[in-house]
Design an enzyme around this catalytic site. Structure first.
Site, PDB file in Angstrom:
ATOM      1  N   HIS A 124       0.994  -1.345  -0.259  1.00  0.00           N
ATOM      2  CA  HIS A 124       0.105  -0.016   0.050  1.00  0.00           C
ATOM      3  C   HIS A 124       0.993   1.283  -0.175  1.00  0.00           C
ATOM      4  O   HIS A 124       2.105   1.220   0.312  1.00  0.00           O
ATOM      5  CB  HIS A 124      -0.837   0.055   1.111  1.00  0.00           C
ATOM      6  CG  HIS A 124      -0.225   0.160   2.384  1.00  0.00           C
ATOM      7  ND1 HIS A 124       0.543  -0.896   3.073  1.00  0.00           N
ATOM      8  CD2 HIS A 124      -0.544   0.960   3.545  1.00  0.00           C
ATOM      9  CE1 HIS A 124       0.982  -0.557   4.259  1.00  0.00           C
ATOM     10  NE2 HIS A 124       0.314   0.499   4.668  1.00  0.00           N
ATOM     11  N   ASP A 159       5.939   4.124   4.774  1.00  0.00           N
ATOM     12  CA  ASP A 159       6.759   3.088   5.509  1.00  0.00           C
ATOM     13  C   ASP A 159       6.876   1.848   5.044  1.00  0.00           C
ATOM     14  O   ASP A 159       7.662   0.861   5.199  1.00  0.00           O
ATOM     15  CB  ASP A 159       6.437   3.032   7.162  1.00  0.00           C
ATOM     16  CG  ASP A 159       5.209   2.523   7.187  1.00  0.00           C
ATOM     17  OD1 ASP A 159       4.304   3.015   6.562  1.00  0.00           O
ATOM     18  OD2 ASP A 159       4.748   1.594   7.848  1.00  0.00           O
ATOM     19  N   HIS A 164      -7.502  -1.595   5.661  1.00  0.00           N
ATOM     20  CA  HIS A 164      -6.510  -0.657   6.267  1.00  0.00           C
ATOM     21  C   HIS A 164      -7.135   0.539   6.223  1.00  0.00           C
ATOM     22  O   HIS A 164      -8.252   0.730   5.447  1.00  0.00           O
ATOM     23  CB  HIS A 164      -5.155  -0.999   5.864  1.00  0.00           C
ATOM     24  CG  HIS A 164      -3.870  -0.121   6.364  1.00  0.00           C
ATOM     25  ND1 HIS A 164      -3.870   0.221   7.814  1.00  0.00           N
ATOM     26  CD2 HIS A 164      -2.868   0.431   5.969  1.00  0.00           C
ATOM     27  CE1 HIS A 164      -2.799   0.829   8.267  1.00  0.00           C
ATOM     28  NE2 HIS A 164      -2.168   0.978   6.884  1.00  0.00           N
TER      29      HIS A 164
END
Ligand SMILES: [Zn+2]
Length: 303
Positions: free
Chosen positions: A62, A66, A142
């Site tokens: 995604h 990070d 998410h």
């Protein structure tokens, strides 16, 4: 046959001395795959002795930084080191545009072909297949569209019992048929049994990658019976509410998914920077699912 995952980053959004942001290097019978590419991944690759130019496939889960801030640097270094071999990048919509705008403003042209493949983060299916492995994607839960991955070995041929085959004078030209699990009838009408001269192959192994995600039982059908499941465990149970509100998971939730999906082993990562060690994660997870551990940067785990 070789199937392993080397952890290049086991931390979450904020890098620490011990844990880089997410990245993993998967080696499967001669295929070299990078999953996610957090900031500093190329330095981890150097530090842990992974051969950068071997990587042919990059899977991005995604578009939180990070998980991909290291991608432009990694691709640039591949170019500077003289790469000409194409590379394939799979991930959610938008990644191609982000990388291209960085290259365009730098007036950079890579010396190799960069093939982008957009995966629909709401659907599932097999998107890569060759004679060695298949790779599947499925949706995670998410705050932005997020993709889980499953890398699965192909079923292999049976193994010839060499000593017995040689001592009985089994002809070389029969071997391929026997390996495929079929008997051979020789010129004298004798049946040469594949069961006698071969051992069954090892069961195909599989590696599932699930980061980042809330506790999400919908993934279970896609990862059932995986040899190894990597599931994020950003928090311990003390922060279960925070896990819910930030669409992350606790160690216990990761363990519950592992148990319900009947996987062999659970690896946990994406630890919040507030934790110095993963000891409490393991303690909590083991109350639900015994065969688990928290991964560490630079460690290679066989699948
Ligand atoms: Zn995220």
């Amino acid at each position: 046959m070789h199937f392993s995952v080397t952890i290049l980053g086991s931390g979450s959004a904020l890098p620490t001395k011990r844990r880089n942001p997410t990245s993993q290097y998967v080696e499967c019978n001669g295929r070299h795959i990078l999953i996610d590419c957090g900031e500093g991944t190329q330095l981890q690759i150097r530090k842990f002795g992974v051969k950068l130019q071997r990587i042919d496939y990059i899977l991005i889960s995604h578009l939180h930084g990070d998980h991909y801030f290291g991608l432009i640097g990694l691709l640039s270094s591949m170019h500077l080191l003289g790469r000409i071999k194409p590379i394939s990048v799979y991930g959610p919509k938008g990644l191609k545009e982000i990388i291209e705008i960085q290259l365009n403003y730098a007036k950079s042209t890579l010396g190799f072909e960069l093939h982008f493949f957009v995966l629909d983060a709401k659907s599932n299916g097999c998107f890569f297949e060759d004679n060695i492995l298949s790779i599947y994607h499925f949706p995670l839960c998410h705050t932005v569209p997020t993709i889980g991955y499953l890398i699965k070995e192909k079923k292999r041929n049976r193994n010839i019992k060499k000593e017995l085959a040689v001592s009985d004078g089994v002809k070389i030209e029969y071997m391929n048929t026997l390996k495929k699990g079929r008997d051979v009838i020789d010129e004298n009408g004798n049946v040469i049994s594949f069961k006698k001269y071969t051992n069954p192959p090892i069961e195909p192994r599989s590696y599932a990658f699930c980061s980042d995600t809330n506790y999400y039982e919908d993934i279970i059908p896609f990862i059932t019976n995986s040899s190894t499941l990597y599931h994020e465990a950003t928090f311990t149970e003390e922060f279960v509410d925070r896990a819910k509100s930030t669409f992350h998971s606790t160690a216990i939730q990761a363990a519950m998914i592992a148990k319900k999906a009947k996987v062999n082993r659970l690896l946990m990562g994406h630890l919040s920077a507030r934790y110095n060690t993963g000891d409490l994660h393991v303690l909590e997870a083991k109350t639900i699912f015994e065969n688990c551990e928290v991964v560490e940067d630079g460690v290679t785990y066989s699948v």
